[in-house]
Design a protein around this motif. Structure first.
Motif, PDB file in Angstrom:
ATOM      1  N   ALA A   1       0.815  -1.215   0.000  1.00 49.01           N
ATOM      2  CA  ALA A   1       0.000   0.000   0.000  1.00 49.01           C
ATOM      3  C   ALA A   1       0.847   1.263   0.000  1.00 49.01           C
ATOM      4  O   ALA A   1       0.384   2.319  -0.433  1.00 49.01           O
ATOM      5  N   SER A   2       2.092   1.156   0.449  1.00 46.62           N
ATOM      6  CA  SER A   2       2.959   2.333   0.469  1.00 46.62           C
ATOM      7  C   SER A   2       3.295   2.822  -0.936  1.00 46.62           C
ATOM      8  O   SER A   2       3.665   3.984  -1.129  1.00 46.62           O
ATOM      9  N   GLY A   3       3.223   1.948  -1.923  1.00 46.05           N
ATOM     10  CA  GLY A   3       3.569   2.311  -3.291  1.00 46.05           C
ATOM     11  C   GLY A   3       5.052   2.299  -3.575  1.00 46.05           C
ATOM     12  O   GLY A   3       5.477   2.586  -4.698  1.00 46.05           O
ATOM     13  N   ALA A   4       5.865   1.939  -2.580  1.00 42.15           N
ATOM     14  CA  ALA A   4       7.318   1.978  -2.751  1.00 42.15           C
ATOM     15  C   ALA A   4       7.864   0.751  -3.457  1.00 42.15           C
ATOM     16  O   ALA A   4       8.979   0.774  -3.981  1.00 42.15           O
ATOM     17  N   VAL A   5       7.096  -0.336  -3.471  1.00 40.66           N
ATOM     18  CA  VAL A   5       7.604  -1.605  -3.982  1.00 40.66           C
ATOM     19  C   VAL A   5       6.586  -2.243  -4.928  1.00 40.66           C
ATOM     20  O   VAL A   5       5.408  -1.897  -4.926  1.00 40.66           O
ATOM     21  N   CYS A   6       7.059  -3.199  -5.708  1.00 39.08           N
ATOM     22  CA  CYS A   6       6.165  -4.102  -6.416  1.00 39.08           C
ATOM     23  C   CYS A   6       6.128  -5.404  -5.621  1.00 39.08           C
ATOM     24  O   CYS A   6       7.005  -5.652  -4.790  1.00 39.08           O
TER      25      CYS A   6
END
Length: 360
Positions: free
Chosen positions: A86-91
């Motif tokens: 959910a952070s959007g930092a990773v896939c």
């Protein structure tokens, strides 16, 4: 460090006997495999495997960190994975990507084509996009973009079917080069660091942290008095018989399997956490971090800030406004008889291990 050199077909690694496979018919209906799905995926694998092998020649190793989440079963690893996603930092390995476990680069491209709004002309696929809910059942999440265990992927490169300690001979069969190539392909397709549960690696972290220099470990812990009853409930939910072993097998498995179910579970939790903690002591501190489930629930923003600072990845905090400031903690109220028995067995094993009591 010793590992297999060269590009070999990891799919042909001989697998030892597996409790997971041995007890398929003992699973409850909701956890039975789907023969039709497996047949379809096998057809896809046969058609697309040559393409994946070609892709592997173009990617040698990840250029960004690969985040592996480890810990005891039922310790909150799935929730932590959902929070990082959910952070959007990773896939991450989604339920959709898991269907392409033998061809992850192609699966990643298909996922981008269907779900990335940047590629959606006129909102043709808008109805597919939604935020995966923060819930799961024994590690299984909802929705095509929900976080997957990704076991089918990791098993391709290891000579075992379930999370357990590999001996030296088995480690020499691990296809590290092919594994790194495919992790690099996933990274290239999404353009972000890859994050996945890494239970398949957690009993040999000393080896895999050398073989995979890009690997960063996030060790999730939860109070044992809450983990153990959760594992007991998982046995009852997954199988028709609570005496059947469920999930990870620490090195002491051969000793524990002879014991009663409550002693098995207490030992599984104690020895799994001890193994991970001891291994991490000899690993450079900048390559790993420990988070507890209770803190993740109480202060997810603070935990993401901690990850951002520790791994020098500010993107972990880029999407805090879309993440709740706290989540309900799943820890059950203490006091039940079975929970008390589990705690007593855990304490006995711990004391015996420390040399202060009689071994159970």
């Amino acid at each position: 460090m010793s590992h297999r050199e060269g590009k070999t077909d990891a799919a042909h690694i001989a697998k030892p006997e597996s409790l997971v496979l041995e007890h398929i018919t003992d699973r409850r209906q909701a956890f039975q495999p789907n023969p039709q799905l497996e047949s379809l995926l096998e057809q896809l694998q046969q058609l697309l495997d040559p393409v994946q092998k070609l892709v592997n020649t173009r990617h040698a190793a990840p250029r960004m960190p690969v985040f592996g989440l480890v810990g005891c079963p039922r310790s909150g690893i799935t929730f932590a994975s959902q929070l990082l996603a959910a952070s959007g930092a990773v896939c991450w390995p989604s339920n959709l990507l898991s269907r392409f476990a033998h061809m992850p680069y192609l699966g990643a491209l298909i996922q981008e084509l269907l779900f990335n709004p940047e590629f959606d002309l006129g909102g043709e696929f808008a109805e597919l996009r939604h935020t995966p809910p923060m819930r799961s059942r024994l590690g299984k999440t909802d929705g095509p973009l929900g976080v997957s265990e990704f076991f089918h992927f990791w098993r391709r490169f290891l000579p075992t079917y379930e999370p357990e300690l590999l001996n030296q001979e088995q480690l020499e069969q691990v296809s590290i080069e092919e594994l790194r190539s495919e992790l690099a392909g996933i990274e290239a397709a999404f353009g972000k660091p890859f994050m996945s549960k890494a239970k398949m690696l957690q009993f040999n972290l000393d080896y895999f942290m050398q073989a995979l220099p890009e690997l960063r470990i996030i060790h999730i812990q939860r109070a044992p008095e809450h983990v153990m009853p959760s594992i007991l409930r998982a046995r009852r939910t997954y199988y028709r018989d609570e005496r059947l072993w469920w999930s990870v097998k620490p090195a002491e498995y051969g000793q524990l399997i002879k014991e009663d179910p409550l002693t098995q579970i207490a030992g599984q939790v104690y020895y799994t956490d001890r193994s991970i903690s001891r291994q991490l002591e000899s690993i450079a501190p900048e390559r790993w971090i420990r988070l507890d489930y209770e803190s993740l629930c109480a202060d997810p923003h603070g935990c993401l800030r901690k990850l951002a600072s520790h791994f020098q990845l500010p993107d972990f905090t880029q999407n805090l406004e879309a993440i709740a400031e706290s989540f309900p903690c799943g820890n059950a109220t203490q006091g039940g008889e079975e929970q008390q028995q589990l705690v007593a067995r855990y304490r006995a094993i711990s004391q015996a291990d420390a040399g202060t009591g009689k071994r159970v």
